[in-house]
Design an enzyme around this catalytic site. Sequence first.
Site, PDB file in Angstrom:
ATOM      1  N   LYS A 209      23.979  18.755  40.552  1.00  0.00           N
ATOM      2  CA  LYS A 209      25.393  18.409  40.729  1.00  0.00           C
ATOM      3  C   LYS A 209      25.536  16.935  41.111  1.00  0.00           C
ATOM      4  CE  LYS A 209      29.392  19.461  43.587  1.00  0.00           C
ATOM      5  NZ  LYS A 209      30.047  20.372  44.512  1.00  0.00           N
ATOM      6  N   GLU A 215      14.108  16.223  45.173  1.00  0.00           N
ATOM      7  CA  GLU A 215      13.206  17.167  44.491  1.00  0.00           C
ATOM      8  C   GLU A 215      13.412  17.109  42.981  1.00  0.00           C
ATOM      9  OE1 GLU A 215      15.072  17.807  47.088  1.00  0.00           O
ATOM     10  OE2 GLU A 215      14.079  19.147  48.520  1.00  0.00           O
ATOM     11  N   GLY A 277      27.628  23.969  44.588  1.00  0.00           N
ATOM     12  CA  GLY A 277      26.341  24.217  43.929  1.00  0.00           C
ATOM     13  C   GLY A 277      26.018  25.697  43.826  1.00  0.00           C
ATOM     14  N   ARG A 278      26.244  26.440  44.914  1.00  0.00           N
ATOM     15  CA  ARG A 278      25.888  27.861  44.924  1.00  0.00           C
ATOM     16  C   ARG A 278      26.897  28.717  44.180  1.00  0.00           C
ATOM     17  NH1 ARG A 278      27.108  25.533  49.608  1.00  0.00           N
ATOM     18  NH2 ARG A 278      28.813  26.287  50.903  1.00  0.00           N
ATOM     19  N   GLU A 363      24.260  29.721  52.979  1.00  0.00           N
ATOM     20  CA  GLU A 363      24.718  28.331  52.945  1.00  0.00           C
ATOM     21  C   GLU A 363      26.248  28.304  53.124  1.00  0.00           C
ATOM     22  OE1 GLU A 363      24.260  25.442  49.449  1.00  0.00           O
ATOM     23  OE2 GLU A 363      22.470  24.975  50.596  1.00  0.00           O
ATOM     24  N   HIS A 394       7.889  50.726  50.120  1.00  0.00           N
ATOM     25  CA  HIS A 394       6.495  50.781  50.575  1.00  0.00           C
ATOM     26  C   HIS A 394       6.143  49.581  51.435  1.00  0.00           C
ATOM     27  CE1 HIS A 394       5.553  54.276  48.090  1.00  0.00           C
ATOM     28  NE2 HIS A 394       6.425  53.751  47.263  1.00  0.00           N
ATOM     29  N   LYS A 518      17.173  16.387  55.265  1.00  0.00           N
ATOM     30  CA  LYS A 518      16.981  15.453  54.140  1.00  0.00           C
ATOM     31  C   LYS A 518      16.840  14.027  54.676  1.00  0.00           C
ATOM     32  CE  LYS A 518      19.922  17.868  50.801  1.00  0.00           C
ATOM     33  NZ  LYS A 518      21.148  17.775  50.034  1.00  0.00           N
TER      34      LYS A 518
HETATM   35  O1  F6P Z   1      20.756  20.776  49.871  1.00  0.00           O
HETATM   36  C1  F6P Z   1      21.596  21.793  49.517  1.00  0.00           C
HETATM   37  C2  F6P Z   1      22.209  21.541  48.186  1.00  0.00           C
HETATM   38  O2  F6P Z   1      23.145  20.539  48.290  1.00  0.00           O
HETATM   39  C3  F6P Z   1      22.823  22.792  47.610  1.00  0.00           C
HETATM   40  O3  F6P Z   1      24.086  23.047  48.072  1.00  0.00           O
HETATM   41  C4  F6P Z   1      22.731  22.525  46.160  1.00  0.00           C
HETATM   42  O4  F6P Z   1      22.887  23.694  45.413  1.00  0.00           O
HETATM   43  C5  F6P Z   1      21.352  21.921  46.067  1.00  0.00           C
HETATM   44  O5  F6P Z   1      21.237  21.153  47.235  1.00  0.00           O
HETATM   45  C6  F6P Z   1      21.078  21.086  44.858  1.00  0.00           C
HETATM   46  O6  F6P Z   1      21.960  20.013  44.768  1.00  0.00           O
HETATM   47  P1  F6P Z   1      22.160  19.253  43.418  1.00  0.00           P
HETATM   48  O7  F6P Z   1      22.657  20.220  42.408  1.00  0.00           O
HETATM   49  O8  F6P Z   1      23.152  18.174  43.710  1.00  0.00           O
HETATM   50  O9  F6P Z   1      20.835  18.688  42.997  1.00  0.00           O
END
Ligand code: F6P
Length: 554
Positions: A209, A215, A277-278, A363, A394, A518
Amino acid sequence: MSEAPIDATSTDAWAELTTLAAGFDPDLRGWFAQDSTRVARLTHDAADLRVDLSKNLVTDEVLAALIRLADQVGLHGRRTAMFAGDRINVTENRSVLHTALRQPAGARLEVDGQDVVAGVHDVLHRVYAFADQVRSGSWTGATGLRIHTVVNIGIGGSDLGPAMAVEALGPYAHDDLEFRFISNIDPTDCAQKLAGLDPATTLFIVASKTFGTLETLTNARLCRAWLLAGLRAVGVRAADPEIVAQHFVAVSTALDKVADFGIDPANAFGFWDWVGGRYSVDSAIGTALAVAIGPQRFAEFLAGMHAMDEHFRTQEIAANVPALMGLLNIWYVNFLDAHTHAVLPYAQLLSRFPAYLQQLTMESNGKSVRWDGSAVKTQTGEVFWGEPGTNGQHAFYQLIHQGTRLVPADFIAVANPAYPLVDGDVDVHELFLANFFAQTKALAFGKTADEVRAEGTPEGIVSARVFSGNRPTTSILAAELSPAVLGQLIALYEHITFTQGVVWGIDSFDQWGVELGKQLAQQVGPAVAGDAAAAREQDESTRMMIEYYRANRR
Ligand code: F6P
């Protein structure tokens, strides 16, 4: 600025629930025996889902008080505000319009002078055209070969939704395409997911987003380097940007950053800051899913979500499944002291659904302040967790059946499996579902000491074999795990989450709690890399661990 949240604890309904909880003595056996209408009254259909709430620890009085609570905290108004595009995400000053992503073409919703539904469908058409090209083989890589593997690079909502949904709808996926998901910045993830792939037939979707997530950008660079090295090794001479254009597409709200990364804007699919995002699997973030199942099925997925939205938007609370499930969760968390909530899919294809729900629910509702900045006065978001049945049986069901903690659980199953198999003359899916029904029965009704004794159990171990019952479950059934049903399940939990957030008065759409870690990762980074001055700035525990790491790395 949104008005101040109503303090749920100051409402009459809250006081009533507190009184009801004080003398609460659940008796599912008795309630079932005495009330032949209980199951019918507490079973509801929401779109294609049959939802049985009868095995929850509620009486009519409790339920009526919960419904009054919804009224008194203004659930109706808040729901209207969300669907209308009001800026209910107060701390980010944004609308919350994931529901607009699944509005049918032709619907209109104007926000800030823009018809957001028209914008949604413009992007959808581009995603669908791209999906068709990949699926038909007309999208080719730098050597002219068709794509065989689609790798989604993203994390959080830019990973969990598409990864969960591509797995869940695997039986609908294109036979000649494989899908992989790289999310973790642990280099193992990238290395393992790229292993065995042919760069010539691999396409990457960089989903982010913000297009600023460490990452995702790191993994995207690793994949770009792997791609270029692999193609150079087989003699591809085209310039880097040309190669990247054929093997990389992006999904983001930050299209300028996509271009800076070197991805052709023609290969970028946008979305909007009013999609969290979620809550974004139904936006272009779902591109991997659209490629996997094709535009027609993706449209059915969206239609399923929309059907649940309409149920939530229009049904009175007494028959509104997401609202009722959210209110039951309030009862468990705030009045019966539940700390967690299990989601137990009896459908192997939903194995990532609990993980997906963890981000959605935790979240969203893991907050200690309300949307006006004041401190909450009650517990908020419970820990969501789960694994598919029967594996969970189990492993951890012992605690749910006989432990000291109350663990409300949602059981999810479908009548028709994607892969019907028989063992001799036994339908294996029937065996599977017998477990679903048996578990919810055992949890609700338990086994008394007399019943245990009647089986000839030695007196010394009778108590160990007693099941108290009164362990609450909700059963969710559908005919099959179709794209529409998956969409309905997702939207169901979105609106459950929303309902709980409204009662708690919190902003369920921001996520400031992930920011500090972060920032500190950036600050600690130089120390990890060996900068002595940066190491001295760390607390002693952190410094010692970094020292251990540096001393032991090869
Ligand atoms: O760190 C949490 C977050 O902001 C989430 O809300 C989001 O889904 C995820 O990181 C990834 O963010 P992006 O889509 O901006 O890479």
